[in-house]
Motif scaffolding. Structure first.
Motif, PDB file in Angstrom:
ATOM      1  N   HIS A  82       1.779   5.157  -2.355  1.00  0.00           N
ATOM      2  CA  HIS A  82       1.393   6.156  -3.446  1.00  0.00           C
ATOM      3  C   HIS A  82       2.833   6.866  -3.872  1.00  0.00           C
ATOM      4  O   HIS A  82       3.633   7.221  -3.109  1.00  0.00           O
ATOM      5  CB  HIS A  82       0.580   7.427  -2.598  1.00  0.00           C
ATOM      6  CG  HIS A  82      -0.714   6.611  -2.098  1.00  0.00           C
ATOM      7  ND1 HIS A  82      -1.885   6.458  -2.630  1.00  0.00           N
ATOM      8  CD2 HIS A  82      -1.029   6.384  -0.712  1.00  0.00           C
ATOM      9  CE1 HIS A  82      -2.738   5.969  -1.898  1.00  0.00           C
ATOM     10  NE2 HIS A  82      -2.343   5.880  -0.517  1.00  0.00           N
ATOM     11  N   ASP A  84       2.145   3.479   3.114  1.00  0.00           N
ATOM     12  CA  ASP A  84       0.939   4.362   2.742  1.00  0.00           C
ATOM     13  C   ASP A  84       1.604   5.651   3.028  1.00  0.00           C
ATOM     14  O   ASP A  84       0.960   6.499   3.756  1.00  0.00           O
ATOM     15  CB  ASP A  84      -0.169   4.189   3.702  1.00  0.00           C
ATOM     16  CG  ASP A  84      -1.428   5.203   3.270  1.00  0.00           C
ATOM     17  OD1 ASP A  84      -1.443   5.311   2.066  1.00  0.00           O
ATOM     18  OD2 ASP A  84      -2.255   5.190   4.210  1.00  0.00           O
ATOM     19  N   HIS A 144      -4.932  -0.311   6.807  1.00  0.00           N
ATOM     20  CA  HIS A 144      -4.896   0.537   8.036  1.00  0.00           C
ATOM     21  C   HIS A 144      -5.394   0.061   9.355  1.00  0.00           C
ATOM     22  O   HIS A 144      -5.667   0.877  10.107  1.00  0.00           O
ATOM     23  CB  HIS A 144      -5.654   1.981   7.806  1.00  0.00           C
ATOM     24  CG  HIS A 144      -5.456   2.467   6.273  1.00  0.00           C
ATOM     25  ND1 HIS A 144      -4.319   2.661   5.588  1.00  0.00           N
ATOM     26  CD2 HIS A 144      -6.337   3.175   5.569  1.00  0.00           C
ATOM     27  CE1 HIS A 144      -4.638   3.220   4.467  1.00  0.00           C
ATOM     28  NE2 HIS A 144      -5.712   3.715   4.391  1.00  0.00           N
ATOM     29  N   LYS A 200      -9.459  -0.054  -5.395  1.00  0.00           N
ATOM     30  CA  LYS A 200      -9.777   0.519  -4.274  1.00  0.00           C
ATOM     31  C   LYS A 200     -11.037   1.037  -3.916  1.00  0.00           C
ATOM     32  O   LYS A 200     -11.811   1.546  -4.691  1.00  0.00           O
ATOM     33  CB  LYS A 200      -8.780   1.978  -4.303  1.00  0.00           C
ATOM     34  CG  LYS A 200      -8.627   2.869  -3.088  1.00  0.00           C
ATOM     35  CD  LYS A 200      -7.708   2.279  -2.255  1.00  0.00           C
ATOM     36  CE  LYS A 200      -7.390   3.488  -1.102  1.00  0.00           C
ATOM     37  NZ  LYS A 200      -6.365   4.121  -1.367  1.00  0.00           N
ATOM     38  N   HIS A 259       0.987  -1.263  -0.061  1.00  0.00           N
ATOM     39  CA  HIS A 259       0.209  -0.002  -0.114  1.00  0.00           C
ATOM     40  C   HIS A 259       0.831   1.255   0.014  1.00  0.00           C
ATOM     41  O   HIS A 259       1.401   1.443   1.157  1.00  0.00           O
ATOM     42  CB  HIS A 259      -0.828   0.044   1.208  1.00  0.00           C
ATOM     43  CG  HIS A 259      -2.022   1.268   1.282  1.00  0.00           C
ATOM     44  ND1 HIS A 259      -3.325   0.969   1.717  1.00  0.00           N
ATOM     45  CD2 HIS A 259      -1.738   2.511   0.898  1.00  0.00           C
ATOM     46  CE1 HIS A 259      -4.005   2.202   1.313  1.00  0.00           C
ATOM     47  NE2 HIS A 259      -2.983   3.083   1.153  1.00  0.00           N
ATOM     48  N   VAL A 297      -1.841   2.708  -4.636  1.00  0.00           N
ATOM     49  CA  VAL A 297      -3.565   2.626  -4.460  1.00  0.00           C
ATOM     50  C   VAL A 297      -3.961   4.142  -4.526  1.00  0.00           C
ATOM     51  O   VAL A 297      -4.991   4.366  -3.790  1.00  0.00           O
ATOM     52  CB  VAL A 297      -3.925   1.828  -3.024  1.00  0.00           C
ATOM     53  CG1 VAL A 297      -3.749   0.614  -3.208  1.00  0.00           C
ATOM     54  CG2 VAL A 297      -3.036   2.346  -2.041  1.00  0.00           C
TER      55      VAL A 297
HETATM   56 ZN   LIG Z   1      -3.452   5.081   1.176  1.00  0.00          ZN
END
Ligand SMILES: [Zn+2]
Length: 313
Positions: free
Chosen positions: A24, A260, A203, A142, A22, A61
């Motif tokens: 970005h 993340d 998360h 997602k 996960h 994601v």
């Molecule tokens: Zn995220």
């Protein structure tokens, strides 16, 4: 063996390798003003650095409407040799301004656009124009829910995600807000015909409740932890304790890890931290000392290969 769809095309799942499940690489959201990032050179620096630490794949994601960049992801994968799995689908309500098409679209339109991204190629401008589709296909759907609730609009988007999975076998990765609504999200998706093995909850470590996580793992769902190095939430030592407890309870095959990094301030290349190299350079060596090589290989390699492979239901 199944195939994982990367931005450079499908690969056998056993070729995916060590995976950040996960993250970005490009993102912009009205919920995170001033925190957008879109620079390819900086992304090459971050991802290239992570690759030299042993990272072989990243699941990017950033969903529809948040500045995902299919052509830049292809260039980045070519420049670094790291597999990139890109996302279609939609985030929770907070990430779309009032009046955004994602907020008002029907389930049919929401699902049609997910299917196009998965089967034909991602829309380069998030379906805001009639630009031709990129050659890169999405490999994961997602979805997202709010804190303690799934809004009516989020429910429509989850139903659209379920249609995407029923038709293509793509996995669904769902943002939980501070780890809440896990069971409710699973209930909704399974009601819509999704096999629990296709569901990934993200998360969950924001609510590091071992008993809850063991229950979710027992339902056949994959759990994804993604706060290593984000000390504002908790020290890494607590996350290591949580992973260790899950491994000891026999759930090491249900876990994946990511960072993340969804804000500019999280990247070394933008002057912040912990940076994309943190997972392999700092967190994993420490976790490996606690849980051992076998559990690490499951968490970083085997489970991502299974969870992200396209799997006809
Ligand atoms: Zn995220």
């Amino acid at each position: 063996m199944g195939e994982v769809v990367t931005v450079l095309g499908p690969i056998p799942e056993e070729h995916l390798g060590v995976t950040d499940a996960h993250d970005h690489l490009f993102l912009r959201s009205p919920a995170l003003p001033g925190q957008d990032f879109d620079d390819v050179d900086k992304a090459v620096e971050e991802l290239g650095g992570a690759a030299s630490g042993g990272l072989q794949a990243v699941v990017e994601v950033t969903p529809i409407g948040l500045g995902r960049r299919p052509a830049k992801m292809r260039a980045l994968s070519e420049a670094t040799g790291v597999h990139i799995v890109a996302a279609t689908g939609y985030h929770r309500d907070a990430h779309y301004e009032e009046g955004h098409w994602v907020r008002v679209a029907s389930v049919e339109i929401l699902a049609e656009r997910i299917l196009a991204d998965l089967q034909r190629g991602m829309h380069p401008e998030d379906w805001l124009t009639d630009a031709p589709l990129d050659s890169a296909r999405a490999g994961v759907i997602k979805s997202g829910a709010s804190y303690q609730r799934i809004s009516a609009r989020e429910e429509r988007r989850l139903i659209a995600a379920a249609i995407g999975t029923r038709e293509t076998g793509a996995p669904i990765l769902v943002h939980t807000e501070i780890g809440t609504c896990g069971h409710e999200i699973i209930d909704l998706l399974t009601r819509e015909g999704v096999n629990p093995g296709r569901i990934i909850l993200a998360h969950l470590d924001r609510n590091p409740d071992f008993e809850l996580h063991a229950e979710i793992a027992a339902r056949g769902v994959t759990l994804e932890y993604d706060t290593p190095g984000r000390i504002k939430y908790r020290p890494d030592s607590q996350l290591i304790d949580l992973v260790d407890a899950m491994v000891r309870a026999g759930h090491e095959g249900a876990l994946m890890l990511g960072l993340d990094l969804g804000q500019r301030d999280y990247f070394r290349s933008y002057g912040g931290g912990p940076g994309l190299g943190y997972l392999m350079d700092s967190f994993v060596p420490r976790l490996r000392r606690r849980v051992g090589d076998d559990a690490i290989r499951k968490i970083l390699v085997d489970t991502p290969a299974r969870a992200f492979a396209m799997s006809p239901q």
